[in-house]
Design an enzyme around this catalytic site. Sequence first.
Site, PDB file in Angstrom:
ATOM      1  N   GLY A  19       5.446   4.407  -4.499  1.00 45.06           N
ATOM      2  CA  GLY A  19       5.145   3.772  -5.781  1.00 45.06           C
ATOM      3  C   GLY A  19       5.463   4.703  -6.916  1.00 45.06           C
ATOM      4  CB  SER A  20       6.811   5.099  -9.815  1.00 48.18           C
ATOM      5  OG  SER A  20       7.017   3.979 -10.626  1.00 48.18           O
ATOM      6  CD  GLN A  22       0.826   6.347 -18.212  1.00 49.05           C
ATOM      7  OE1 GLN A  22       1.021   5.160 -18.037  1.00 49.05           O
ATOM      8  NE2 GLN A  22       1.204   6.986 -19.288  1.00 49.05           N
ATOM      9  CB  VAL A  26       2.792   7.547  -5.645  1.00 51.49           C
ATOM     10  CG1 VAL A  26       1.688   7.797  -4.629  1.00 51.49           C
ATOM     11  CG2 VAL A  26       2.217   7.430  -7.059  1.00 51.49           C
ATOM     12  CE  LYS A  39      -1.846   8.606  -8.253  1.00 54.64           C
ATOM     13  NZ  LYS A  39      -2.694   8.056  -9.311  1.00 54.64           N
ATOM     14  CG  ASP A 130      -7.243   2.687 -17.128  1.00 57.96           C
ATOM     15  OD1 ASP A 130      -7.380   1.527 -17.554  1.00 57.96           O
ATOM     16  OD2 ASP A 130      -6.132   3.177 -16.859  1.00 57.96           O
ATOM     17  NE  ARG A 134      -4.217  -0.983 -15.409  1.00 59.19           N
ATOM     18  CZ  ARG A 134      -5.095  -1.632 -16.158  1.00 59.19           C
ATOM     19  NH1 ARG A 134      -5.298  -2.920 -15.945  1.00 59.19           N
ATOM     20  NH2 ARG A 134      -5.785  -1.039 -17.113  1.00 59.19           N
ATOM     21  CG  ASN A 135      -6.240   2.163 -12.623  1.00 58.27           C
ATOM     22  OD1 ASN A 135      -5.113   2.438 -12.198  1.00 58.27           O
ATOM     23  ND2 ASN A 135      -6.546   2.145 -13.910  1.00 58.27           N
ATOM     24  CG  ASP A 148      -5.408   6.087 -10.876  1.00 55.24           C
ATOM     25  OD1 ASP A 148      -4.943   7.199 -10.553  1.00 55.24           O
ATOM     26  OD2 ASP A 148      -4.826   5.015 -10.685  1.00 55.24           O
TER      27      ASP A 148
HETATM   28  P1  ADP Z   1      -0.760   6.277 -11.885  1.00 57.93           P
HETATM   29  O1  ADP Z   1      -2.247   6.325 -11.794  1.00 57.93           O
HETATM   30  O2  ADP Z   1      -0.117   7.608 -11.982  1.00 57.93           O
HETATM   31  O3  ADP Z   1      -0.285   5.299 -12.905  1.00 57.93           O
HETATM   32  P2  ADP Z   1      -0.934   4.735  -9.568  1.00 57.93           P
HETATM   33  O4  ADP Z   1      -2.201   5.306  -9.105  1.00 57.93           O
HETATM   34  O5  ADP Z   1      -0.965   3.410 -10.226  1.00 57.93           O
HETATM   35  O6  ADP Z   1      -0.217   5.751 -10.505  1.00 57.93           O
HETATM   36  O7  ADP Z   1       0.057   4.695  -8.337  1.00 57.93           O
HETATM   37  C1  ADP Z   1       1.220   3.909  -8.318  1.00 57.93           C
HETATM   38  C2  ADP Z   1       1.325   3.176  -6.982  1.00 57.93           C
HETATM   39  O8  ADP Z   1       1.375   4.110  -5.909  1.00 57.93           O
HETATM   40  C3  ADP Z   1       0.118   2.292  -6.682  1.00 57.93           C
HETATM   41  O9  ADP Z   1       0.255   1.012  -7.227  1.00 57.93           O
HETATM   42  C4  ADP Z   1       0.105   2.279  -5.163  1.00 57.93           C
HETATM   43  O10 ADP Z   1       0.992   1.299  -4.676  1.00 57.93           O
HETATM   44  C5  ADP Z   1       0.627   3.643  -4.804  1.00 57.93           C
HETATM   45  N1  ADP Z   1      -0.508   4.563  -4.537  1.00 57.93           N
HETATM   46  C6  ADP Z   1      -1.145   5.357  -5.429  1.00 57.93           C
HETATM   47  N2  ADP Z   1      -2.124   6.062  -4.849  1.00 57.93           N
HETATM   48  C7  ADP Z   1      -2.119   5.723  -3.536  1.00 57.93           C
HETATM   49  C8  ADP Z   1      -2.922   6.108  -2.394  1.00 57.93           C
HETATM   50  N3  ADP Z   1      -3.926   6.989  -2.509  1.00 57.93           N
HETATM   51  N4  ADP Z   1      -2.630   5.541  -1.211  1.00 57.93           N
HETATM   52  C9  ADP Z   1      -1.620   4.638  -1.096  1.00 57.93           C
HETATM   53  N5  ADP Z   1      -0.851   4.233  -2.125  1.00 57.93           N
HETATM   54  C10 ADP Z   1      -1.081   4.761  -3.339  1.00 57.93           C
END
Ligand code: ADP
Length: 266
Positions: A19-20, A22, A26, A39, A130, A134-135, A148
């Site tokens: 994923g990606s 903010q 990831v 991350k 937040d 989504r979090n 998050d």
């Molecule tokens: P940020 O907080 O930096 O914006 P996210 O936490 O939204 O990034 O992570 C982006 C994506 O990566 C998520 O939507 C999810 O699909 C994946 N992801 C993030 N953390 C995890 C985790 N601990 N385990 C599995 N997938 C994760």
Amino acid sequence: SKDQWEVDPEELTLGQEIGSGQFGLVLEGTWNQRKVAVKMIREECMSDDEFKEEARVMMRLSHCKLVQLYGVCTQHSPMCLVFEFMENGCLSDYLRARKGHLSQDLMLGMCLDVSEGMAYLESSNFIHRDLAARNCLVSENNEVKVSDFGMTRFVLDDQYTSSLCSKFPVKWSAPEVIKFCKFSSKSDVWSFGVLMWEVYNEGRLPYENRSNAEVVESLNSGLRLLKPRLAPDAVYLLMEWCWKEKPEDRPTFALLLHELASVSDL
Ligand code: ADP
């Protein structure tokens, strides 16, 4: 001597991108025989000196309904954060993918999971800032965990950090956050009300066709999100309680947890 929160890059194996967000990409990875999510922090996205200080606090937060931060790898650029791996991805995607197939027990269970994690953060005097579907992330056995927490404080993008800007999560924010940036566990409770609404609407976005400005105006005139078709009356009453204008009129997470547990006994 090594800092306890420092992950040795030799012990960390990186896998494919999952994923990606903010702060950057990831990746899936392995650390101490454990599957982890890594991350990769893009330098220009995060105030990382401040974060390194806070990482110690965050690593001490440990609860089965929180996505665990195992450590940070600061010796190399980009800095990496190593988290517990959550097989089923983020809660909003999970809900959308199972639209039409979510039982009442499952939806209430998700709200209970999140309220447990949040009651722990509340008791640790830690503000999420937040909270939204989504979090939150979903584990292999379909448990929901809060993720998050506190991270928006380290975002360098102005578009994200001012309530007047496009990326600020206005639709999840309490009025005092929108007006004065006054964050508290009670503003987290407001966001939790919106999260419950997302769960019972199977991952729909709140105020779908409205701009942030329109949302602020309707909140000011006392309007609130409508009762989701799938939500029991008792659950919608809790949402409305979370959306009281004055923070002190909203319940605590400890109370919400108790109330949600008694809904499940009905
Ligand atoms: P940020 O907080 O930096 O914006 P996210 O936490 O939204 O990034 O992570 C982006 C994506 O990566 C998520 O939507 C999810 O699909 C994946 N992801 C993030 N953390 C995890 C985790 N601990 N385990 C599995 N997938 C994760």
